[in-house]
Design a protein around this motif. Structure first.
Motif, short mmCIF file in Angstrom:
data_model
loop_
_atom_site.label_atom_id
_atom_site.label_comp_id
_atom_site.label_asym_id
_atom_site.label_seq_id
_atom_site.Cartn_x
_atom_site.Cartn_y
_atom_site.Cartn_z
N GLU A 33 0.87 -1.18 0.00
CA GLU A 33 0.00 0.00 0.00
C GLU A 33 0.90 1.23 0.00
O GLU A 33 1.88 1.29 0.75
CB GLU A 33 -0.90 0.03 1.24
N ALA A 34 0.57 2.21 -0.83
CA ALA A 34 1.38 3.43 -0.88
C ALA A 34 1.31 4.15 0.45
O ALA A 34 0.24 4.33 1.03
CB ALA A 34 0.89 4.34 -2.00
N GLY A 35 2.46 4.55 0.95
CA GLY A 35 2.52 5.25 2.23
C GLY A 35 2.44 6.75 2.05
O GLY A 35 2.31 7.27 0.93
N LEU A 36 2.51 7.46 3.16
CA LEU A 36 2.46 8.92 3.14
C LEU A 36 3.59 9.48 2.29
O LEU A 36 4.75 9.14 2.49
CB LEU A 36 2.56 9.45 4.57
N GLY A 37 3.24 10.32 1.33
CA GLY A 37 4.24 10.92 0.46
C GLY A 37 4.62 10.10 -0.74
O GLY A 37 5.42 10.54 -1.57
N GLU A 38 4.07 8.89 -0.88
CA GLU A 38 4.40 8.03 -2.02
C GLU A 38 3.32 8.14 -3.09
O GLU A 38 2.14 8.33 -2.79
CB GLU A 38 4.51 6.58 -1.58
N PRO A 39 3.69 7.98 -4.36
CA PRO A 39 2.69 7.96 -5.43
C PRO A 39 1.78 6.75 -5.31
O PRO A 39 2.23 5.67 -4.88
CB PRO A 39 3.53 7.92 -6.71
N ALA A 40 0.52 6.91 -5.69
CA ALA A 40 -0.44 5.81 -5.57
C ALA A 40 -0.01 4.59 -6.39
O ALA A 40 -0.30 3.45 -6.02
CB ALA A 40 -1.82 6.28 -6.02
N GLN A 41 0.71 4.83 -7.49
CA GLN A 41 1.12 3.73 -8.36
C GLN A 41 2.30 2.94 -7.80
O GLN A 41 2.76 1.98 -8.42
CB GLN A 41 1.48 4.26 -9.75
N ALA A 42 2.79 3.29 -6.62
CA ALA A 42 3.95 2.60 -6.05
C ALA A 42 3.63 1.18 -5.60
O ALA A 42 4.55 0.41 -5.26
CB ALA A 42 4.52 3.40 -4.88
N ILE A 43 2.37 0.79 -5.57
CA ILE A 43 2.01 -0.57 -5.17
C ILE A 43 2.73 -1.58 -6.08
O ILE A 43 2.73 -1.44 -7.30
CB ILE A 43 0.48 -0.77 -5.26
N GLY A 44 3.35 -2.56 -5.47
CA GLY A 44 4.11 -3.56 -6.21
C GLY A 44 5.59 -3.23 -6.35
O GLY A 44 6.36 -4.04 -6.86
N GLU A 45 5.99 -2.08 -5.86
CA GLU A 45 7.39 -1.66 -5.98
C GLU A 45 8.27 -2.41 -4.99
O GLU A 45 7.89 -2.66 -3.85
CB GLU A 45 7.46 -0.16 -5.72
N VAL A 46 9.47 -2.75 -5.44
CA VAL A 46 10.50 -3.31 -4.56
C VAL A 46 11.69 -2.36 -4.58
O VAL A 46 11.95 -1.69 -5.59
CB VAL A 46 10.93 -4.73 -4.98
N GLY A 47 12.41 -2.28 -3.48
CA GLY A 47 13.55 -1.39 -3.45
C GLY A 47 14.18 -1.31 -2.08
O GLY A 47 13.69 -1.86 -1.10
N TRP A 48 15.28 -0.58 -2.02
CA TRP A 48 15.97 -0.34 -0.76
C TRP A 48 16.96 0.78 -0.97
O TRP A 48 17.05 1.35 -2.07
CB TRP A 48 16.65 -1.61 -0.24
N GLY A 49 17.70 1.12 0.07
CA GLY A 49 18.68 2.19 -0.03
C GLY A 49 19.81 1.97 0.94
O GLY A 49 19.81 1.02 1.73
N GLY A 50 20.78 2.88 0.88
CA GLY A 50 21.95 2.77 1.74
C GLY A 50 22.07 3.95 2.68
O GLY A 50 21.50 5.02 2.45
N LEU A 51 22.83 3.77 3.73
CA LEU A 51 22.96 4.76 4.79
C LEU A 51 23.53 6.09 4.30
O LEU A 51 23.31 7.13 4.91
CB LEU A 51 23.84 4.20 5.91
N ALA A 52 24.26 6.07 3.19
CA ALA A 52 24.82 7.30 2.64
C ALA A 52 23.92 7.93 1.57
O ALA A 52 24.35 8.84 0.88
CB ALA A 52 26.21 7.05 2.06
N GLY A 53 22.69 7.44 1.45
CA GLY A 53 21.72 8.12 0.60
C GLY A 53 21.45 7.52 -0.75
O GLY A 53 20.62 8.04 -1.49
N THR A 54 22.14 6.44 -1.14
CA THR A 54 21.85 5.81 -2.42
C THR A 54 20.51 5.09 -2.35
O THR A 54 20.14 4.54 -1.30
CB THR A 54 22.94 4.80 -2.81
N ILE A 55 19.78 5.09 -3.47
CA ILE A 55 18.44 4.49 -3.51
C ILE A 55 18.27 3.76 -4.84
O ILE A 55 18.71 4.24 -5.89
CB ILE A 55 17.36 5.58 -3.40
N TRP A 56 17.64 2.60 -4.78
CA TRP A 56 17.19 1.93 -6.00
C TRP A 56 15.77 1.44 -5.77
O TRP A 56 15.40 1.10 -4.65
CB TRP A 56 18.11 0.76 -6.39
N TRP A 57 14.97 1.43 -6.80
CA TRP A 57 13.68 0.78 -6.74
C TRP A 57 13.23 0.39 -8.14
O TRP A 57 13.69 0.95 -9.14
CB TRP A 57 12.61 1.64 -6.05
N MET A 58 12.40 -0.62 -8.20
CA MET A 58 11.79 -1.02 -9.46
C MET A 58 10.36 -1.47 -9.18
O MET A 58 10.04 -1.92 -8.09
CB MET A 58 12.59 -2.14 -10.15
#
Length: 396
Positions: A335-360
């Motif tokens: 479920e899309a959380g606060l501040g996330e686009p509604a279409q984010a459902i089904g998204e997988v991803g993660w990030g790193g402590l220094a600010g790098t982010i990936w998602w698909m």
């Protein structure tokens, strides 16, 4: 007309990210957007080293911290495809030191207030962070935080095998499979890979992932010829208030001299450095439409929720995230959380402590990478602004 509209849409994304750098929330930013496997937009702005006046370029190298976990998860899934492991295998079948675990009793105030584990930690538990391990990083004052730091679980001078010996002396945070807690589980998986492959973790990554995907700048350390390409690391002027502009330089995280020489520990949970092009190649290899690192059925399995009913991502001293669960190595948006686009459902991803982010988002066939170097920044406002702008730019 359509091409003009697309450029205008990407321009809005670029303007939003440029503003983050100009307002001194980020030192630099490098991003890529993918439609299917095709990179449809790249953006690079800011300074790789503010003090030296070095402008950021796509070849600059970033500390990946926990973005490393995607690579480690892929390595485990390759062993699964090889028939060397099964997800529900108990970890002691490969690492005997982790058998017969003790678990802290609920509300325990002492490290020895324990009870026997009712079940073994499994490979599935480790990939989903439901094994009962902790990190010694996010819950200051807790019994396990003190124990992990006193014993030096994360010490860079320890090999993965030595880290296992340390963990074997400590109890679990909860009964395996019953809760979610972000943890050193991915480092345990790195040791699992070493045991099964009969080689170092880094050697396995090189032969099975980095070399086949031409990820030439991804490694646990930098040779002298590449050190000048490592971005400087910064932190916000107020760690507790990410809305306050301003950056301070950090030269000693995760420890002085990190990545400039080989160390004993090749951390599967957070030890890699990489570039934007290398990370894009990795994501492309996990997207259908061409040769993939893992088989299609493996990828489908990898992105499925692994948490029991009612369990979700929950960090200490932060609100529960009921719409976010965990797959085999990454967060999964149900479920899309606060501040996330509604279409984010089904998204997988993660990030790193220094600010790098990936998602698909396999559901709608888009993906994105963001590279920057802001310590403890991965959940700061820029990450959500980037995601909203990226979804809009990609037509969602």
């Amino acid at each position: 007309m359509r091409e003009h509209m697309a450029k205008a849409t990407f321009s809005a994304l670029h303007d939003a990210m440029r503003a983050q750098v100009d307002a001194q929330f980020l030192p630099c930013i490098s991003t890529a957007l993918l439609q299917g496997r095709e990179v449809v937009d790249r953006f690079c702005y800011g300074m790789a080293d503010r003090e030296a006046g070095i402008a950021l370029r796509e070849h600059h190298i970033f500390r990946m911290f926990s973005s490393t976990k995607l690579v480690t998860s892929c390595a485990v899934m390759l062993l699964l495809e090889d028939g060397r492991i099964a997800l529900d295998d108990p970890i002691e079948a490969y690492i005997p030191a982790l058998a017969k675990r003790q678990v802290l009793r609920q509300g325990a105030k002492r490290i020895d207030d324990t009870e026997p584990a009712k079940t073994s930690m499994t490979i599935r538990h480790l990939m989903a962070h439901t094994a009962g391990l902790s990190y010694g990083m996010f819950d200051p004052g807790s019994v396990l935080f003190e124990a992990y730091n006193r014993c030096g679980v994360l010490h860079s001078g320890k090999t993965l095998a030595q880290m296992i010996d340390t963990l074997a002396s400590l109890p679990l945070s909860f009964q395996p499979g019953t809760r979610w807690e972000y943890s050193v589980a991915t480092d345990v998986l790195a040791r699992l890979v070493e045991v099964i492959a009969g080689t170092s973790f880094g050697a396995l990554l090189s032969s099975r992932i980095f070399e086949p995907l031409d990820m030439a700048d991804t490694d646990f350390w930098l040779p002298p010829a590449k050190i000048d390409r490592l971005c400087a690391l910064y932190v916000g002027v107020d760690l507790m208030d990410p809305s306050k502009p301003g950056l301070k330089r950090l030269d000693d995280k995760p420890y002085p001299g990190a990545y400039t020489r080989k160390t004993a520990r090749e951390s599967g949970g957070g030890g890699l450095v990489s570039t934007l092009p290398d990370t894009v190649r990795l994501l492309q290899s996990l997207i259908p439409g061409g040769p993939t690192l893992l088989r299609p059925q493996t990828l489908n399995l990898m992105w499925q929720n692994q948490l029991p009913p009612g369990v979700c991502i929950e960090f200490p001293n932060r609100p529960r995230e009921p719409g976010h669960c965990f797959s085999l190595g990454s967060a999964l948006t149900l479920e899309a959380g606060l501040g996330e686009p509604a279409q984010a459902i089904g998204e997988v991803g993660w990030g790193g402590l220094a600010g790098t982010i990936w998602w698909m988002n396999p559901r709608i066939g888009i993906a994105a990478v963001l590279m920057t170097q802001r310590y403890f920044g991965v959940n700061d406002p820029y990450a959500f602004e980037f995601k909203r702008a990226a979804y809009r730019a990609l037509g969602h």
